[in-house]
Motif scaffolding. Structure first.
Motif, PDB file in Angstrom:
ATOM      1  N   LYS A  23       0.833  -1.215   0.000  1.00  0.00           N
ATOM      2  CA  LYS A  23       0.000   0.000   0.000  1.00  0.00           C
ATOM      3  C   LYS A  23       0.865   1.260   0.000  1.00  0.00           C
ATOM      4  CE  LYS A  23      -3.685   2.288   2.543  1.00  0.00           C
ATOM      5  NZ  LYS A  23      -4.612   2.446   1.430  1.00  0.00           N
ATOM      6  N   ASN A  45      -9.124  11.449   8.051  1.00  0.00           N
ATOM      7  CA  ASN A  45      -8.636  10.134   8.461  1.00  0.00           C
ATOM      8  C   ASN A  45      -8.077   9.399   7.249  1.00  0.00           C
ATOM      9  OD1 ASN A  45     -11.442   9.954  10.636  1.00  0.00           O
ATOM     10  ND2 ASN A  45      -9.337  10.109  11.284  1.00  0.00           N
ATOM     11  N   GLY A  46      -6.922   8.798   7.457  1.00  0.00           N
ATOM     12  CA  GLY A  46      -6.327   7.975   6.390  1.00  0.00           C
ATOM     13  C   GLY A  46      -5.636   8.765   5.298  1.00  0.00           C
ATOM     14  N   SER A  47      -5.481  10.073   5.486  1.00  0.00           N
ATOM     15  CA  SER A  47      -4.868  10.876   4.409  1.00  0.00           C
ATOM     16  C   SER A  47      -3.342  10.763   4.388  1.00  0.00           C
ATOM     17  CB  SER A  47      -5.288  12.348   4.542  1.00  0.00           C
ATOM     18  OG  SER A  47      -4.982  12.835   5.829  1.00  0.00           O
ATOM     19  N   GLY A  48      -2.764  10.173   5.449  1.00  0.00           N
ATOM     20  CA  GLY A  48      -1.315   9.947   5.434  1.00  0.00           C
ATOM     21  C   GLY A  48      -0.519  10.798   6.408  1.00  0.00           C
ATOM     22  N   LYS A  49      -1.202  11.434   7.377  1.00  0.00           N
ATOM     23  CA  LYS A  49      -0.503  12.320   8.318  1.00  0.00           C
ATOM     24  C   LYS A  49       0.514  11.549   9.178  1.00  0.00           C
ATOM     25  CE  LYS A  49      -4.438  13.525  10.183  1.00  0.00           C
ATOM     26  NZ  LYS A  49      -5.329  12.645   9.399  1.00  0.00           N
ATOM     27  N   SER A  50       0.043  10.429   9.778  1.00  0.00           N
ATOM     28  CA  SER A  50       0.961   9.653  10.628  1.00  0.00           C
ATOM     29  C   SER A  50       2.087   9.073   9.794  1.00  0.00           C
ATOM     30  CB  SER A  50       0.220   8.498  11.309  1.00  0.00           C
ATOM     31  OG  SER A  50      -0.800   8.993  12.113  1.00  0.00           O
ATOM     32  N   THR A  51       1.754   8.659   8.588  1.00  0.00           N
ATOM     33  CA  THR A  51       2.780   8.086   7.710  1.00  0.00           C
ATOM     34  C   THR A  51       3.844   9.135   7.390  1.00  0.00           C
ATOM     35  OG1 THR A  51       1.079   6.635   6.785  1.00  0.00           O
ATOM     36  CG2 THR A  51       3.120   6.867   5.512  1.00  0.00           C
ATOM     37  N   GLN A  91       1.267   7.831  17.496  1.00  0.00           N
ATOM     38  CA  GLN A  91      -0.148   7.737  17.857  1.00  0.00           C
ATOM     39  C   GLN A  91      -0.346   6.502  18.735  1.00  0.00           C
ATOM     40  OE1 GLN A  91      -3.717   6.863  15.145  1.00  0.00           O
ATOM     41  NE2 GLN A  91      -2.942   8.793  14.408  1.00  0.00           N
ATOM     42  N   HIS A 205      -6.529  17.058  15.047  1.00  0.00           N
ATOM     43  CA  HIS A 205      -7.832  16.863  14.396  1.00  0.00           C
ATOM     44  C   HIS A 205      -8.778  18.025  14.652  1.00  0.00           C
ATOM     45  CE1 HIS A 205      -7.740  13.171  12.224  1.00  0.00           C
ATOM     46  NE2 HIS A 205      -7.079  12.582  13.201  1.00  0.00           N
TER      47      HIS A 205
HETATM   48  N1  LIG Z   1       1.001  -0.383   9.505  1.00  0.00           N
HETATM   49  C1  LIG Z   1       0.219  -0.232   8.434  1.00  0.00           C
HETATM   50  N2  LIG Z   1       0.086  -1.213   7.516  1.00  0.00           N
HETATM   51  C2  LIG Z   1      -0.710  -1.066   6.432  1.00  0.00           C
HETATM   52  N3  LIG Z   1      -1.426   0.046   6.149  1.00  0.00           N
HETATM   53  C3  LIG Z   1      -1.345   1.058   7.037  1.00  0.00           C
HETATM   54  C4  LIG Z   1      -0.528   0.984   8.220  1.00  0.00           C
HETATM   55  N4  LIG Z   1      -0.650   2.136   8.898  1.00  0.00           N
HETATM   56  C5  LIG Z   1      -1.499   2.913   8.188  1.00  0.00           C
HETATM   57  N5  LIG Z   1      -1.913   2.261   7.072  1.00  0.00           N
HETATM   58  C6  LIG Z   1      -2.821   2.784   6.039  1.00  0.00           C
HETATM   59  O1  LIG Z   1      -2.223   3.935   5.465  1.00  0.00           O
HETATM   60  C7  LIG Z   1      -3.193   4.930   5.197  1.00  0.00           C
HETATM   61  C8  LIG Z   1      -2.753   6.243   5.859  1.00  0.00           C
HETATM   62  O2  LIG Z   1      -2.721   6.036   7.251  1.00  0.00           O
HETATM   63  P1  LIG Z   1      -2.203   7.149   8.262  1.00  0.00           P
HETATM   64  O3  LIG Z   1      -2.220   6.531   9.613  1.00  0.00           O
HETATM   65  O4  LIG Z   1      -0.934   7.714   7.764  1.00  0.00           O
HETATM   66  O5  LIG Z   1      -3.349   8.237   8.111  1.00  0.00           O
HETATM   67  P2  LIG Z   1      -3.736   9.454   9.052  1.00  0.00           P
HETATM   68  O6  LIG Z   1      -3.972  10.620   8.156  1.00  0.00           O
HETATM   69  O7  LIG Z   1      -2.720   9.622  10.128  1.00  0.00           O
HETATM   70  O8  LIG Z   1      -5.112   8.942   9.638  1.00  0.00           O
HETATM   71  P3  LIG Z   1      -5.893   9.219  11.041  1.00  0.00           P
HETATM   72  O9  LIG Z   1      -6.320  10.651  11.016  1.00  0.00           O
HETATM   73  O10 LIG Z   1      -7.056   8.293  10.954  1.00  0.00           O
HETATM   74  O11 LIG Z   1      -4.962   8.899  12.166  1.00  0.00           O
HETATM   75  C9  LIG Z   1      -4.520   4.392   5.698  1.00  0.00           C
HETATM   76  O12 LIG Z   1      -5.240   3.899   4.600  1.00  0.00           O
HETATM   77  C10 LIG Z   1      -4.131   3.272   6.634  1.00  0.00           C
HETATM   78  O13 LIG Z   1      -5.088   2.255   6.633  1.00  0.00           O
END
Ligand SMILES: Nc1ncnc2c1ncn2[C@@H]1O[C@H](COP(=O)(O)OP(=O)(O)OP(=O)(O)O)[C@@H](O)[C@H]1O
Length: 276
Positions: A23, A45-51, A91, A205
């Motif tokens: 992914k 949510n899920g936009s990639g901030k934590s990533t 997180q 958030h």
């Molecule tokens: N360890 C992982 N393995 C596989 N996919 C992951 C993993 N961590 C996150 N993802 C996927 O990567 C995408 C981005 O996730 P991320 O946590 O970066 O988003 P986010 O913006 O921080 O979300 P949120 O606001 O919900 O915390 C999501 O679709 C999530 O399901």
């Protein structure tokens, strides 16, 4: 983000593509984290901030692109050197079982302690200061597992502060905190930036708290940065619609002049909840 300005920031990422196994999450992110400022990273949510935060903290290796810390590729730096300059609160961190608050906060001192090199007094001072800043001193000897979610979150923040790094990356630091404590924490973090010159990047958030306290906002959607800049420039109804698909009116706080969003109800939301 032009390359030149990215290279002048203490922490920057250039053309970042990153994700997990099959992914891909980040789709070409350029970011330069402004020095001595509080930057809030916003997005659905899920936009990639934590990533993105993990990639900048080198917890996650990008498949393409580079992260620079003080102009050098972060992956070529020693782990301990990076940890002395950059602290990250991920997180939902989990503490080892049976740890007291003081022991947890003291873990923030590990990067400063070599096998032969320990300064117990300086470590104790940093731990005490961090606990006082976050108002957890009264729980110092209690077990972390026996605290409420909000109290525990403050202990984790104390641990990152005890690390005494110039750069702080905090993923949703206000989770579990009641509104008063959220406000206190954001005031503390903005003081760290403005009075102590620390560089902070926070995932938040609460849009209005972000607009009230951040010097810069970075808005993400689908693994890309859609817009970034001062709250007065980018916290607009059009951007909130574009990034969050949120119908909102943006007004001005009469006292601070900061933008405030007032969400508007949408009729289809009602039919969603009524199951029609
Ligand atoms: N360890 C992982 N393995 C596989 N996919 C992951 C993993 N961590 C996150 N993802 C996927 O990567 C995408 C981005 O996730 P991320 O946590 O970066 O988003 P986010 O913006 O921080 O979300 P949120 O606001 O919900 O915390 C999501 O679709 C999530 O399901």
């Amino acid at each position: 983000m032009p390359l030149a300005s990215a290279l002048h920031a203490r922490l920057s990422g250039e053309a970042l593509y990153a994700g997990y196994d099959t992914k891909r999450v980040l789709n070409g992110v350029d970011i330069a984290v402004a020095e001595g400022k509080l930057t809030a990273l916003l997005g659905p949510n899920g936009s990639g901030k934590s990533t993105l935060l993990k990639t900048l903290a080198r917890t996650l290796t990008p498949s393409t692109g580079q992260v620079y810390l003080d102009g050098k590729d972060i992956h070529r730096r020693k782990t301990r050197d990076v940890a002395k300059q950059l602290g990250i609160l991920p997180q939902g961190p989990v503490a080892p079982e049976g740890l007291s608050v003081r022991q947890l906060v003291a873990m923030g001192r590990f990067p400063h302690q070599g096998l032969w090199q320990k300064d117990a007094q300086q470590d104790a001072r940093a731990v005490n200061e961090a606990m006082a800043y976050t108002h957890v001193t009264e729980f110092a000897e209690r077990n972390v597992d026996a605290l409420s979610g909000g109290q525990r979150q403050r202990c984790w923040i104390a641990m990152v502060l005890a690390q005494q790094t110039d750069l702080l990356l905090l993923d949703e630091p206000t989770t579990f905190l009641d509104l008063k404590v959220q406000v206190d924490l954001l005031e503390l973090l903005s003081r760290l930036a403005h009075e102590k010159g620390r560089t902070l990047l926070l995932v938040l958030h609460d849009l209005n708290l972000a607009a009230a306290y951040a010097d810069h906002l970075v808005m993400m959607r689908d693994g890309q940065i859609v817009t970034s800049g001062a709250p007065s420039e980018v916290f607009t109804a059009a951007n909130l619609k574009r990034v969050f698909d949120l119908d909102a009116q943006v007004i001005q706080d009469p006292e601070t002049g900061r933008p405030v969003c007032v969400p508007r109800k949408r009729h289809q939301a009602l039919s969603f909840y009524s199951g029609t």
